[in-house]
Design a protein around this motif. Structure first.
Motif, PDB file in Angstrom:
ATOM      1  N   LYS A 145       2.902   3.198  -0.392  1.00 44.66           N
ATOM      2  CA  LYS A 145       3.039   1.849  -0.947  1.00 44.66           C
ATOM      3  C   LYS A 145       4.107   0.995  -0.281  1.00 44.66           C
ATOM      4  CE  LYS A 145       3.876   4.047  -4.695  1.00 44.66           C
ATOM      5  NZ  LYS A 145       3.879   4.416  -6.098  1.00 44.66           N
ATOM      6  N   ASP A 170      -2.905   4.742  -4.833  1.00 45.02           N
ATOM      7  CA  ASP A 170      -1.961   4.766  -5.952  1.00 45.02           C
ATOM      8  C   ASP A 170      -2.798   4.648  -7.232  1.00 45.02           C
ATOM      9  OD1 ASP A 170       0.526   4.870  -7.055  1.00 45.02           O
ATOM     10  OD2 ASP A 170       1.277   3.036  -6.114  1.00 45.02           O
ATOM     11  N   SER A 171      -2.548   5.526  -8.215  1.00 40.66           N
ATOM     12  CA  SER A 171      -3.479   5.628  -9.344  1.00 40.66           C
ATOM     13  C   SER A 171      -3.639   4.315 -10.111  1.00 40.66           C
ATOM     14  CB  SER A 171      -3.037   6.746 -10.288  1.00 40.66           C
ATOM     15  OG  SER A 171      -1.718   6.526 -10.717  1.00 40.66           O
ATOM     16  N   GLU A 172      -2.526   3.586 -10.289  1.00 40.58           N
ATOM     17  CA  GLU A 172      -2.588   2.326 -11.041  1.00 40.58           C
ATOM     18  C   GLU A 172      -3.452   1.307 -10.303  1.00 40.58           C
ATOM     19  OE1 GLU A 172       0.020   3.947 -10.101  1.00 40.58           O
ATOM     20  OE2 GLU A 172       1.156   4.514 -11.881  1.00 40.58           O
ATOM     21  N   ASN A 237       9.790   2.918  -8.913  1.00 41.36           N
ATOM     22  CA  ASN A 237       8.388   3.094  -8.526  1.00 41.36           C
ATOM     23  C   ASN A 237       7.520   1.992  -9.135  1.00 41.36           C
ATOM     24  OD1 ASN A 237       6.127   4.488  -7.340  1.00 41.36           O
ATOM     25  ND2 ASN A 237       5.613   5.186  -9.398  1.00 41.36           N
ATOM     26  N   LYS A 238       7.750   1.690 -10.416  1.00 38.38           N
ATOM     27  CA  LYS A 238       6.928   0.654 -11.048  1.00 38.38           C
ATOM     28  C   LYS A 238       7.259  -0.712 -10.463  1.00 38.38           C
ATOM     29  CE  LYS A 238       4.685   2.448 -13.036  1.00 38.38           C
ATOM     30  NZ  LYS A 238       3.406   3.092 -12.645  1.00 38.38           N
ATOM     31  N   GLU A 241       5.450  -0.989  -7.426  1.00 35.77           N
ATOM     32  CA  GLU A 241       4.017  -1.130  -7.713  1.00 35.77           C
ATOM     33  C   GLU A 241       3.645  -2.542  -8.159  1.00 35.77           C
ATOM     34  OE1 GLU A 241       2.965   3.538  -8.667  1.00 35.77           O
ATOM     35  OE2 GLU A 241       2.795   2.094 -10.287  1.00 35.77           O
TER      36      GLU A 241
HETATM   37 MG    MG Z   1       1.482   4.998  -9.051  1.00 36.47          MG
END
Ligand code: MG
Ligand code: NAD
Length: 409
Positions: A145, A170-172, A237-238, A241
């Motif tokens: 990312k 990335d899962s989100e 991390n968020k 993201e």
């Molecule tokens: Mg993620």
């Protein structure tokens, strides 16, 4: 049909999971073929074979050599050139080209024969290769990312102008990408990113003062590489993201929200203008978003477990605590500011996380160093790649100087 794949960073958490997914896709192909031959299966199969063309690592020679022996790629690359001889002798009996140094990633990312480049390198180090693949019009399955955070504009433009496709791993972002298919881009009113909250979800700002490296590395849900695990504990991390989503989905930051969802079953949500909210749910396992990027636009049975909501019972959501998790509010500010702010945000964090993992600074110093660095930085907007890399190097140096000062004090 054959899909030819390169995995940049094949020895890491995402890299290894990608190989597991490919094993399963190839073997279920064999299984389905044989049951067809025996006349047991009526339905048509999608017979795509996944072929590994190139694998890379930074220093994990043994694992890379083992992977080369198993998957027989045409190329292997070790980005830390000190390990070149060791790798060359470890795969000396195989028919494989051995490359070394950071530029070998660019060479691999641009190989004519590739259908998909999986980017599973950690940090900004992945940027030149990701950019090179986008410029060649490749399909990118992007887990890494940080390049999107620091050079989202350059990267998405390069892909757009050269016919490249960026598929999120990335899962989100995979969840958002899937939910987006329920309507048109203009019909989206907002994106809601979910976050597990990490190991310190319930901690107060005071309780977080003395957490250890071990505690920060114990994620309640996901088993990932060390850097992203620490980022999850700080909620950096968020924050990264949010910026990643901003570039991937061309969405103003004002229309991106974060919700804490400790069960990590709802991977993210998209709200449409009529008030409908479309979410993607699944067992928390990176194999699912990795597989979707590899098989897209198709869906096939894979190794992922299926979700049984009755076993989970309850799904909960709460607002993030922005006082404890300063990283998140900084992330929104940085996303609004744009330009070199995101580079400095990311680079200072990468350096500070390294210092934390090396035991030289406290957990709470990570975000403090990032914030101080942002405060000192004069943001430049609409920048070239060179200027981005300059700002990146400046931020890392700043953190280093500050850490040295604090050690001497
Ligand atoms: Mg993620
Ligand atoms: P990891 O540390 O487990 O693996 C990193 C890989 O990159 C290794 O193969 C390593 O050899 C290589 N590498 C490290 N430094 C390098 C350098 N300087 N140059 C070239 N290669 C280098 O990391 P990970 O957890 O697999 O994460 C990889 C990326 O995917 C990160 O950007 C992370 O944010 C993202 N991601 C990971 C997960 C996860 O479940 N692990 C989930 C979502 C997103």
């Amino acid at each position: 049909m054959v899909k030819r794949i390169a995995i940049l960073g094949s020895t890491g958490s995402i890299g290894k999971n990608t190989l597991r997914v490919i094993d399963a896709l190839n073997s279920s192909l064999v299984a389905r073929r044989s049951s067809l031959e025996e006349g047991k299966t009526q339905y048509a199969i999608r017979d795509t074979q996944y072929e590994i063309v190139a694998l890379t690592a930074h220093s994990s020679v043994e694992l890379l050599a083992e992977q080369a022996r198993r998957y027989r790629p045409k190329f292997v690359a070790i980005t830390n050139a000190d390990y070149f001889e060791q790798l060359r002798s470890a795969v000396g009996d195989l028919d494989v080209d051995v490359l070394a140094g950071p530029n070998s990633l660019i060479e691999i990312a641009q190989l004519e024969e590739l259908d998909i480049v999986v980017t599973a390198i950690v940090g900004a180090a992945g940027l030149p290769a990701v950019l090179a693949a986008a410029e060649k019009g490749k399909t990118l399955a992007i887990a890494n990312k940080e390049p999107l955070v620091i050079a989202g504009e350059l990267l998405t433009r390069a892909a757009r102008e050269n016919g490249g496709t960026i598929l999120p791993v990335d899962s989100e972002h995979s969840a958002i990408f899937q939910a987006m298919q329920s309507g048109s881009r203009e019909e989206v009113s907002k994106i809601i990113l979910t976050a597990s909250g990490g190991p310190f979800r319930k901690a107060t700002a005071a309780e977080i003062q003395n957490v250890t490296r071990q505690q920060a590395l114990s994620h309640p849900v996901w088993d990932m590489g060390p850097k992203i695990t620490v980022d999850s504990a700080t909620m950096m991390n968020k924050a990264l993201e949010v910026i990643e989503a901003h570039w991937l989905f061309d969405m103003p930051v004002e229309r991106i929200e974060v919700l804490i969802h400790p069960e990590s079953v709802v991977h993210s949500l998209v709200e449409f203008v009529d008030g409908s909210v479309i979410a993607q749910l699944g067992v928390p396992d990176m194999c699912l978003p990795i597989q979707y990027a590899l098989t897209y636009p198709a869906r096939v049975a894979g190794i992922g477990k299926h979700l049984r909501l009755e076993e989970i019972g309850k799904l909960t959501f709460e607002k993030p605590n922005l006082e404890t998790f300063r990283a998140l509010s900084l992330g929104f500010e940085v996303a609004r500011t744009g330009g070199t702010a995101a580079v400095v945000f990311n680079a200072s964090n990468e350096k500070a996380v390294q210092e934390f993992l090396a035991g030289r600074i406290k957990f709470v110093s990570i975000i403090k160093l990032v914030e101080d660095c942002l405060n000192k930085h004069n943001v430049k907007t609409s920048v070239s790649l060179e200027e981005l890399l300059e700002a990146d190097a400046w931020a890392r140096r700043e953190v280093e100087i500050e850490v040295h000062k604090s050690i001497r004090a």
